[in-house]
Structures are given as C-alpha cells and as structure tokens.
Motif scaffolding. Structure first.
Motif, PDB file in Angstrom:
ATOM      1  N   ALA A  22      44.174  33.395  46.693  1.00  0.00           N
ATOM      2  CA  ALA A  22      44.587  34.670  46.119  1.00  0.00           C
ATOM      3  C   ALA A  22      43.631  35.071  45.000  1.00  0.00           C
ATOM      4  O   ALA A  22      43.430  34.331  44.042  1.00  0.00           O
ATOM      5  CB  ALA A  22      46.018  34.574  45.585  1.00  0.00           C
ATOM      6  N   LEU A  23      43.030  36.257  45.144  1.00  0.00           N
ATOM      7  CA  LEU A  23      42.101  36.766  44.141  1.00  0.00           C
ATOM      8  C   LEU A  23      42.350  38.252  43.923  1.00  0.00           C
ATOM      9  O   LEU A  23      42.800  38.973  44.830  1.00  0.00           O
ATOM     10  CB  LEU A  23      40.646  36.570  44.596  1.00  0.00           C
ATOM     11  N   ARG A  24      42.038  38.706  42.716  1.00  0.00           N
ATOM     12  CA  ARG A  24      42.115  40.124  42.446  1.00  0.00           C
ATOM     13  C   ARG A  24      41.002  40.855  43.187  1.00  0.00           C
ATOM     14  O   ARG A  24      39.926  40.314  43.431  1.00  0.00           O
ATOM     15  CB  ARG A  24      41.984  40.387  40.941  1.00  0.00           C
ATOM     16  N   ARG A  25      41.272  42.099  43.561  1.00  0.00           N
ATOM     17  CA  ARG A  25      40.269  42.860  44.291  1.00  0.00           C
ATOM     18  C   ARG A  25      39.001  43.064  43.463  1.00  0.00           C
ATOM     19  O   ARG A  25      37.897  43.089  43.995  1.00  0.00           O
ATOM     20  CB  ARG A  25      40.865  44.227  44.695  1.00  0.00           C
ATOM     21  N   LEU A  32      34.937  34.587  41.250  1.00  0.00           N
ATOM     22  CA  LEU A  32      34.732  34.398  42.681  1.00  0.00           C
ATOM     23  C   LEU A  32      33.997  33.079  42.946  1.00  0.00           C
ATOM     24  O   LEU A  32      34.331  32.355  43.899  1.00  0.00           O
ATOM     25  CB  LEU A  32      33.924  35.568  43.251  1.00  0.00           C
ATOM     26  N   HIS A  33      33.014  32.777  42.110  1.00  0.00           N
ATOM     27  CA  HIS A  33      32.251  31.542  42.283  1.00  0.00           C
ATOM     28  C   HIS A  33      33.149  30.308  42.151  1.00  0.00           C
ATOM     29  O   HIS A  33      33.089  29.387  42.978  1.00  0.00           O
ATOM     30  CB  HIS A  33      31.119  31.486  41.257  1.00  0.00           C
ATOM     31  N   PRO A  40      32.430  34.672  49.380  1.00  0.00           N
ATOM     32  CA  PRO A  40      31.986  35.912  48.732  1.00  0.00           C
ATOM     33  C   PRO A  40      30.476  35.896  48.502  1.00  0.00           C
ATOM     34  O   PRO A  40      29.875  34.840  48.295  1.00  0.00           O
ATOM     35  CB  PRO A  40      32.767  35.923  47.415  1.00  0.00           C
ATOM     36  N   SER A  41      29.879  37.067  48.560  1.00  0.00           N
ATOM     37  CA  SER A  41      28.427  37.174  48.392  1.00  0.00           C
ATOM     38  C   SER A  41      28.066  37.469  46.951  1.00  0.00           C
ATOM     39  O   SER A  41      28.869  37.998  46.180  1.00  0.00           O
ATOM     40  CB  SER A  41      27.886  38.294  49.291  1.00  0.00           C
ATOM     41  N   HIS A  42      26.846  37.101  46.605  1.00  0.00           N
ATOM     42  CA  HIS A  42      26.246  37.418  45.303  1.00  0.00           C
ATOM     43  C   HIS A  42      27.120  36.955  44.125  1.00  0.00           C
ATOM     44  O   HIS A  42      27.331  37.687  43.153  1.00  0.00           O
ATOM     45  CB  HIS A  42      25.993  38.932  45.182  1.00  0.00           C
ATOM     46  N   CYS A  43      27.639  35.757  44.255  1.00  0.00           N
ATOM     47  CA  CYS A  43      28.417  35.185  43.145  1.00  0.00           C
ATOM     48  C   CYS A  43      27.907  33.790  42.783  1.00  0.00           C
ATOM     49  O   CYS A  43      28.601  33.030  42.116  1.00  0.00           O
ATOM     50  CB  CYS A  43      29.905  35.155  43.486  1.00  0.00           C
TER      51      CYS A  43
END
Length: 589
Positions: free
Chosen positions: A270-273, A280-281, A411-414
């Motif tokens: 569960a993560l915030r948008r 995210l990392h 996730p990308s770019h994290c």
C-alpha cells in the motif's frame, strides 16, 4: 430453410468482355444452386457497371435464372452505396440523412441542469454518430471527393456543437477541437494508413495483401484509393516496411495450457499515489527482499524517444552464481514505450531459454511497466499481438513443476539498482540500427493519428483560438455541471453568450443607435463592467480592469500568459467572476 446473398466482381478491358464474364458467373451460380436444391431470386438481383464511360452502362443487362437484370445507377453492398464512378456521393447523402436523427437524439441529452457529463457526451457522439458516419470508411472514404466529404463534415460539426454547447457562429476548427472530434478528412488518412498496415500484416497469398503490395498505374490523377492515400500518409508519418504479421487465429481458452507456475504482482504494498521517490525506493526494497533471493533475477526496461520513436529494449540478468548478462535489442524506429518493454521481456526470456545452465533456479523478472505486466497477466489466450503470444510461449517453455517464474512490477526512477541499470541499457539500445525491426499495426495506426492531429492543429487559422491554445488540443471540460462546461467552451472558442459584443453582433442586443453590427468599437458592445472596450473573451482574460484584482490574486500578475488561463478550471472560474460582476452592474445601487 436458409437464405443469404452473395456478390461477384467481373472485370474486363471493355464492356463486352466484362458483361460476358458476368453472365458466365451468373450462370455458374444458378447451376450450383439448382444442384443444391436452392432457388436464385433473379428479380432481386442487381447489376452495376463500374466505368468512367457512361456509354458502358447504357443498355447493359444480364440474365439471372431467366430474369433480365438491367444495370442500375447504384448498388448497396454491406451497408455501402456504390455508384458507377465510385465517387460515393449517394452514399454520403444517405449517411447524412441517417445521422441527422441521431444528432437530434444526442441534443436531447444536453440539458444544462441535468444533462450528461461531457465525457459521456463524447462517448455517445463518437459511437452513435461517428460510428454510423464511418462505417467501413477505410474502404470508401479515401476515394471520396472533398465536396462529398464536406457533407459528412457538417454532421460532425453539428455533433461537436451539441457536445460543447457552442453557437452556430463558432469557427469550425475551434468547436471541433473543443469537442475532441477529428475532422472527417483527417480520419480518412488515418483509416487508409491503418488498412494498408493491416493488409501488409496478412499472410502471404492473402488477396488483400496482394492488392496492398501491387502498384498498378493510375489512369486518372483525380482518382484516389486507400492504397495511395495510405502510402502518402506512411511517407509523412515515417512508417516503413516491414510490418509485423498479425496474430494467427488463437486457440480457445480451454485448449490453451494453463501455466500455474507463472505468477504476477503489480504492486509493492500500500502506497500513496503521490509517494516521493525515497518512499517508493524503501517500499520496493522491502518487497523485493521478501522474494526468493537464490533465483535468476532479470531486470527489463524499454525506452522510446518522446514515447513514440527510436525504441530500445534492455535487460540485465543476474545469475545465482554472481555472473551477469546485458541484452540490447532495437525495438523499432516507430515504437511506443509499451512495445519497447514487451520487446525487452521477450528478449530476456529468449536469452534464458538459450542458456539453460541452471534449469531449476526460480526466475524473478522485474519491470517498471504496469501496462505490459497487466496485459500478460490476462493469460496466453487473451493476447492480441504476436509479441504477447511469443512472450507467453517462452514463459510456458521455461516454467514447470521444478521452476517458478514471478513477474514483479517495480517503480521507476526511484533508485532501485537493477531497474536503473536496465534503463541505461535500454537507452543504449535505442541507438542501434532500427531499419530491419518490423512495425506493428497498432504503432502504425498511432503514428498516422499523431500526424493527423498535428496537421489539424497546423491548419488552425491565426486568431484568438490559436493564440489561447497554441498547439494543444483541450481535454474534456471537467467542471461539475453542464452549464459551466458550456461557458468554458464558448469562452475558449471566442463566441460566448455572456458577451454583450457577441450578442450585439448576432442581433440579440440591439441599441437605440445601432440594431446590429460586428464593430468592436460600437457602444452597444462595450463591457458593462468597465465601459472601456468590447467585452470579448480576450478582454476578460487579459485586459478588463475590473478583473485586475481577481487576476492578480489568482495568477500573481494582472497580465497572465495564455498557458495560465486556458485550463478549464481557470476558464470556469473566470466565467463565474464575470457573471458576478455583470449581475452587480445590473442591480440598481
């Protein structure tokens, strides 16, 4: 009892040869029908002569089961009305009469206090009105002269005015852009390019592919067709051969082998948008740590310049013994980010199959493309492209009771190391030669659609709408009610029903001195709030001194840029502020 119809096309270098072949075809049909204990209705059979010479169609007739069938002026086949010259004028007039009642029904759904939301209106107009206008259009629209296409353009503009609530005087380019509808002439190029791509994607020996690959000389320069229009669009959009073959007929789901050893995960908890990169990392690292570590780790990524061209596919493979492999594959000169990611997944799986030195180690494939993983998660029977089917073929060959394959979204770019490395490899792969990489039909279609959009915007005349919108098409108005959405569209299009100058110009706001005129210096059209100049949308957006404080509070300046004010929320707020000021001036103090 069974009934059906059929059609035959018989050609010849002269009318005598063509008529003889048509009679032979009719006789063969009647003979077959009699042997099959069937009847042919000769009195219902139609004949049409396709020729540039009117003399060929004069007194032309054949016999079908003893009934004389004379040549008619037109013939209806599969919902398309064909005429002798294939100009499709009668078909366009028929479509117009068919669509007009649909536009009237759409108009009944647009009440300002209770009407459908704009997204719903757009969907209804696209399917109910546009779908009827463009039935089988890829076949006949490229050959239709512009004078007949204009009949269909009028109906599309009527639907656009219904969606937006713009008055009849609104410029056509503005109302079509506000409604999110593409002109019929632009759709012609897109449909022709797509049909040409689909024809080239068919198997060898298919009749339609043979037509697409043929290049007979044109007898008349004014006669066009889907093949010629499609090639012209291809050249302008940068589409080149080869075209990726279409997916062959798929097996039904119950015949496709299930792959219980292949699993997918499209989240990391569960993560915030709007979670920041560091959050995210951390979430990605925690989730990846919960997966089996003694596995073959594969990181894939796709790269495409602006998401549309120069595609590159990269994969980074980490074996359990510490060895690593890097894969670089070109994805095509015309390529989307989604397709580049799919190419990377196929390349990685093929590499694993070709290097089976650790056949029992589980495989974890990490990708930052949720759309690619979601498409594959639907299963092998749901794949609609050759690329998706090939990926599932590789998955089924690698997975088994002794080996599980898990496809994980990251996730990308994290800052995830494997993903960052795959991203670098994909960008390097984009520089590889792309000429031999096939283009799929969907990518060719999108490239033609982008070209049509750019050409439509470039054709906008200089004026208020181009100044405000520059080179952007507006999204659907997301305001809460229909009345506000209408104000947004009318203000942006420059013909607002709340403007005294506009009402005076159309004769709805006469004065004692002037009944009606287009002069912006006329006293009858002056702004009721400031009385300095005509209350055009440009005046309200940028110059009205009565709104100076409102603009300063909203934008931090009394002279905002077009980019600051063209958003639908800002335009709706401006319309509300103007109406509030107008109501104050109309109230006696």
């Amino acid at each position: 009892m069974y009934a059906d119809d059929t059609a035959a096309l018989c050609a010849g270098n002269d009318i005598t040869t063509a008529k003889r072949r048509a009679q032979r075809a009719a006789d063969a049909l009647v003979h077959w029908a009699r042997q099959s204990k069937m009847l042919v209705a000769g009195e219902k059979t139609q004949l049409l002569v396709l020729s540039q010479s009117a003399a060929d169609a004069a007194d032309c007739a054949i016999k079908v089961d003893g009934k004389l069938v004379p040549a008619a002026d037109r013939l209806k086949l599969l919902g398309v009305t064909l005429d002798r010259l294939l100009h499709f004028g009668a078909h366009c007039r028929s479509l117009r009469s068919r669509v007009r009642p649909r536009t009237q029904q759409l108009r009944k759904l647009t009440g300002r206090s209770w009407g459908l939301e704009e997204r719903q209106l757009r969907a209804v107009a696209s399917g109910y009105v546009g779908g009827a206008l463009l039935h089988a259009a890829a076949a006949w629209l490229p050959a239709t002269p512009q004078s007949h296409v204009e009949l269909l353009e009028r109906e599309m503009r009527a639907a656009a005015r219904t969606i937006t609530g713009c008055p009849l005087s609104t410029p056509a380019h503005a109302v079509m852009a506000e409604a999110g509808l593409m002109p019929v002439a632009a759709r012609r190029d897109v449909l022709a390019a797509k049909l040409l791509a689909r024809a080239h994607a068919l198997p060898e020996g298919d009749p339609l592919r043979a037509v697409a690959e043929g290049g007979p000389p044109s007898r008349l320069k004014t006669v066009t067709g889907w093949r010629g229009v499609g090639h012209d669009t291809w050249r302008a959009a940068g589409i080149v051969l080869p075209i990726e073959p279409l997916l062959p007929a798929r097996a039904p789901p119950w015949e496709v082998a299930a792959c219980p050893h292949v699993t997918f995960s499209l989240d990391i908890g569960a993560l915030r948008r709007d979670a920041p990169p560091d959050e995210l990392h951390q979430a990605a690292q925690r989730h990846l740590a919960s997966l089996p570590q003694q596995a073959i780790w594969v990181w894939t990524d796709g790269s495409a310049d602006a998401g549309v061209r120069s595609g590159g596919a990269g994969a980074f493979v980490e074996w359990p013994d510490g060895a690593t492999d890097e894969l670089r594959v070109p994805a095509g000169q015309l390529c989307s980010s989604f397709r580049a990611e799919m190419v990377a997944l196929r390349a990685a799986l093929t590499h694993l199959r070709d290097h089976p030195h650790q056949p029992s180690a589980p495989i974890t494939i990490c990708s930052d493309s949720q759309s690619a993983l979601a498409t594959l998660r639907e299963g092998p029977a749901s794949q609609k492209t050759l690329l998706g089917a090939a990926i599932w073929t590789e998955l089924a060959a690698l997975a088994g009771p002794s080996r599980r394959i898990h496809l994980q979204w990251v996730p990308s770019h994290c800052g995830v190391d494997g993903n960052e490395r795959a991203d670098e490899i994909a960008k390097e792969a984009a520089a590889l030669p792309q000429a031999a990489v096939p283009v799929d039909v969907a990518t060719a279609h999108r490239a033609a659609a982008r070209l049509a959009r750019d050409r439509t915007i470039a054709a906008w005349p200089e004026g208020w709408y181009r100044t405000l919108m520059e080179d952007r098409l507006p999204p659907p108005a997301a305001t809460g009610d229909r009345s506000s959405a209408v104000d947004v569209h009318q203000l942006r299009a420059g013909h607002w029903s709340g403007s005294r100058q506009y009402l005076h110009r159309i004769g709805r706001n006469p004065s004692d001195d002037c009944r009606q005129c287009p002069d912006t210096d006329c006293a009858a059209g002056l702004c009721t709030v400031c009385r300095e100049e005509a209350d055009t949308p440009r005046h309200f957006f940028f110059r009205c001194p009565a709104l100076m404080g409102w603009r300063l509070r909203r934008y931090g300046t009394i002279f905002p840029n077009p980019e600051d004010v063209r958003d639908d929320g800002e335009v709706a707020a401006l319309a509300a502020a103007v109406r509030d000021l107008q109501s104050r001036t109309a109230t006696p103090q």
